[in-house]
Enzyme design. Structure first.
Site, short mmCIF file in Angstrom:
data_model
loop_
_atom_site.label_atom_id
_atom_site.label_comp_id
_atom_site.label_asym_id
_atom_site.label_seq_id
_atom_site.Cartn_x
_atom_site.Cartn_y
_atom_site.Cartn_z
N LYS A 130 0.94 -1.20 0.01
CA LYS A 130 -0.03 0.04 -0.02
C LYS A 130 0.78 1.22 -0.02
O LYS A 130 2.23 1.20 0.41
CB LYS A 130 -0.92 0.11 1.09
CG LYS A 130 -2.17 0.81 0.90
CD LYS A 130 -3.50 0.23 0.19
CE LYS A 130 -4.50 1.26 0.14
NZ LYS A 130 -5.70 0.39 -0.47
N ASP A 170 -7.14 4.62 -4.31
CA ASP A 170 -7.59 4.29 -2.97
C ASP A 170 -8.34 5.57 -3.12
O ASP A 170 -8.56 6.48 -3.57
CB ASP A 170 -6.47 3.89 -2.00
CG ASP A 170 -7.39 3.29 -0.74
OD1 ASP A 170 -7.65 2.34 -0.88
OD2 ASP A 170 -7.49 4.17 0.20
P1 NAP Z 1 -12.88 7.77 -2.41
O1 NAP Z 1 -13.71 7.51 -3.94
O2 NAP Z 1 -11.95 8.76 -2.27
O3 NAP Z 1 -14.15 7.84 -1.42
C1 NAP Z 1 -14.10 8.06 0.01
C2 NAP Z 1 -15.36 8.44 0.65
O4 NAP Z 1 -15.22 8.30 1.95
C3 NAP Z 1 -15.82 9.72 0.49
O5 NAP Z 1 -17.30 9.90 0.49
C4 NAP Z 1 -15.33 10.60 1.61
O6 NAP Z 1 -15.94 11.79 1.92
C5 NAP Z 1 -15.34 9.50 2.79
N1 NAP Z 1 -14.47 9.78 3.69
C6 NAP Z 1 -13.14 9.59 3.45
N2 NAP Z 1 -12.55 9.91 4.41
C7 NAP Z 1 -13.53 10.08 5.72
C8 NAP Z 1 -13.31 10.35 7.23
N3 NAP Z 1 -12.32 10.59 7.53
N4 NAP Z 1 -14.62 10.51 7.53
C9 NAP Z 1 -15.87 10.36 7.13
N5 NAP Z 1 -15.94 10.07 5.68
C10 NAP Z 1 -14.66 10.14 4.94
O7 NAP Z 1 -12.34 6.55 -1.74
P2 NAP Z 1 -12.93 4.83 -2.27
O8 NAP Z 1 -12.05 4.37 -3.29
O9 NAP Z 1 -14.29 4.77 -2.71
O10 NAP Z 1 -12.21 4.20 -0.73
C11 NAP Z 1 -13.23 3.93 0.38
C12 NAP Z 1 -12.77 2.74 1.36
O11 NAP Z 1 -12.83 1.60 0.41
C13 NAP Z 1 -11.27 3.15 1.86
O12 NAP Z 1 -11.40 2.44 3.11
C14 NAP Z 1 -10.62 2.26 0.96
O13 NAP Z 1 -9.45 1.74 1.34
C15 NAP Z 1 -11.49 1.04 0.67
N6 NAP Z 1 -11.29 0.15 -0.63
C16 NAP Z 1 -11.26 0.91 -1.75
C17 NAP Z 1 -10.92 0.29 -2.92
C18 NAP Z 1 -10.96 0.70 -4.36
O14 NAP Z 1 -10.87 -0.12 -5.38
N7 NAP Z 1 -11.26 1.87 -4.43
C19 NAP Z 1 -10.84 -1.24 -2.92
C20 NAP Z 1 -10.93 -1.88 -1.57
C21 NAP Z 1 -11.10 -1.21 -0.61
P3 NAP Z 1 -15.33 13.30 1.42
O15 NAP Z 1 -15.53 13.34 0.13
O16 NAP Z 1 -16.07 14.18 2.25
O17 NAP Z 1 -13.60 13.08 2.26
#
Ligand code: NAP
Length: 449
Positions: A130, A170
């Site tokens: 990561k 991510d």
């Molecule tokens: P993203 O598109 O950047 O979206 C993140 C979302 O979570 C946004 O709505 C954001 O709100 C909210 N958020 C972030 N930090 C926060 C906090 N401290 N408190 C409350 N809300 C928060 O990211 P994503 O790719 O969807 O990833 C979300 C999660 O899934 C993460 O844990 C990531 O590690 C996991 N994940 C992602 C993938 C992938 O393929 N993308 C795969 C496996 C796991 P704001 O816009 O207000 O910040």
């Protein structure tokens, strides 16, 4: 903490605490895995002799670097970049990049550690890693994002390669950022090495379904969890936290299976509509306008926006945390159980605290841990690598079918392993044990390296 680490593993855990001070997220992730491994050492004493647990908890390589860049007004900024190459026993390092001000070594190590087990569970030949930066992309212009990505890659490129280390997106890193990172890699190396990054755009080496993969995969996994209890999504009320990549495509798949998503959120608060959210509007706000979720109620008067509230107060049968780590605590879990929730699965990485997991297990709620439930993203990244290697492009339907099969396979592996080790229905144990045994065997086979 409320959960229990087997006595024989206490020494290992204390040693990890001593050698990795000030890294609470990493401690939490290790604690959760060690809590499952006691019976494994009883059944496989040779893994103890090979110090498989100590080895898997120590990253193979940790890279920390300076990322200097200039904003649009010419002001200089200095951020910190990370890449933790945790384990490559099964294949090249693989795992996303996170750009968020909360990023530090502890966060990257916890994510890299989880990634080892997740990647093993997919059955694909990929190791765990990561990376990311404490850079805050919010409010930055497109050219600022590009300059940051170029500076970040100017250091990171020397550690990457399609057979070495393959990052993806991510939090804060989507297709736009992957484009700027890939462009800079290509420029420095003078190679169109498509397999060095995944999550690429469809015109330049990306794969269909990668964007949807984590969310769709999560829903496929939950579908299997529900099926194991004689249930399905049809007619279920669901709550999904976040409104980013994972949350949006989780909501899309739930809706297509007949479930109703009544609430989602961002870091400012959550929106609630008991008749179901209008996903097209959420997509417009988040994917196109890059706005705040509060704007939803400007066009949808029936819905309510609750600033800073706890989304888990909303009654539902299925709850899917898809935002960030430790966003669902013991109290939230009690509220969900009280309100009749029957299934919870982690779209985000480690969104559920150990206390909350215990509440779900005690309350008979089916609980799917992230390293199993959200593995669809990285699995589809591996499918993107396959397509890049064979210079091929698969159809949406075929790729989605592969994803669904992979998620069903992960569910089965976790379910059967939990049963084999005496804790039927405990997907946490199933995922930790199945992932660990696979990586540990490979590490032993490759010798003491
Ligand atoms: P993203 O598109 O950047 O979206 C993140 C979302 O979570 C946004 O709505 C954001 O709100 C909210 N958020 C972030 N930090 C926060 C906090 N401290 N408190 C409350 N809300 C928060 O990211 P994503 O790719 O969807 O990833 C979300 C999660 O899934 C993460 O844990 C990531 O590690 C996991 N994940 C992602 C993938 C992938 O393929 N993308 C795969 C496996 C796991 P704001 O816009 O207000 O910040």
């Amino acid at each position: 903490m409320l959960l229990h680490v087997d006595e024989s593993l206490e020494g290992i855990y204390n040693d990890i605490l001593r050698r990795n001070q000030g890294e609470p997220e990493f401690h939490q992730a290790v604690f959760e895995v060690l809590g499952s491994l006691g019976p494994v050492l009883v059944k496989h004493p040779e893994l103890r002799e090979h110090k498989a647990i100590e080895r898997i908890c120590e990253p193979e390589r940790q890279i920390i670097f300076r990322v200097p860049w200039q904003d649009d007004r010419g002001i200089v900024h200095i951020n910190r970049g990370f890449r933790v190459e945790f384990n490559s026993a099964l294949g090249p390092y693989k795992g996303g990049l996170r750009f968020h001000p909360s990023v530090n070594l502890s966060v990257i190590k916890f994510l890299g550690f989880e990634q080892i087990f997740k990647n093993a569970l997919t059955g694909m030949p990929i190791g765990g890693a990561k990376g990311g930066s404490d850079f805050n992309p919010k409010g930055r212009s497109d050219s600022e994002i590009m300059r940051f990505c170029q500076s970040f890659m100017t250091e990171l490129y020397r550690h990457l390669g399609e057979y070495t280390d393959v990052p993806a997106g991510d939090i804060g890193v989507g297709m736009r950022e992957i484009g700027y990172l890939f462009g800079q890699y290509k420029r420095i190396t003078n190679k169109y090495e498509s397999g060095v990054l995944t999550g690429k755009g469809l015109d330049w080496g990306g794969a269909l379904v990668r964007r949807e993969a984590t969310g769709y995969g999560l829903v496929f996994f939950v579908q299997e969890m529900l099926k194991a209890r004689g249930e399905g999504f049809d007619g279920k009320t669901c709550v999904v936290s976040g409104s980013g990549n994972v949350a949006i495509y989780t909501m899309e798949k739930i809706q297509s299976l007949g479930g109703t998503v009544v609430a989602c959120s961002d870091s400012g608060g959550y929106i609630y509509d008991e008749d179901g959210l209008d996903l097209d509007r959420v997509k417009q706000i988040k994917e196109i306008e890059r706005g705040r979720i509060s704007e939803y109620v400007e066009t949808h008067g029936r819905a309510r926006y609750i600033p800073g509230g706890r989304i888990w107060d909303v009654p539902c049968q299925v709850a899917l945390p898809c935002a960030t780590q430790n966003e669902l605590n013991g109290r939230d879990a009690q509220t969900l159980v009280r309100n009749g929730c029957i299934a919870v699965a982690e779209g985000a990485n480690m969104p559920t605290t150990p206390e909350a997991i215990k509440v779900f297990h005690d309350g008979g709620v089916a609980f799917g841990p992230g390293k199993a439930a959200n593995a669809g993203g990285v699995a589809t990244s591996a499918l993107e690598m396959q397509q890049n290697a064979s210079r091929d492009a698969w159809t949406f339907e075929y790729t989605e079918q592969r994803l669904a099969e992979i998620m069903t396979g992960i569910h089965e592996r976790c379910y059967e392993t939990a049963k084999e080790f005496g804790t039927p229905g405990n997907y946490v144990n199933g995922a930790n044990i199945a992932g660990f045994i696979k990586v540990a065997r490979a590490m032993v086979a490759l010798g003491l390296i």
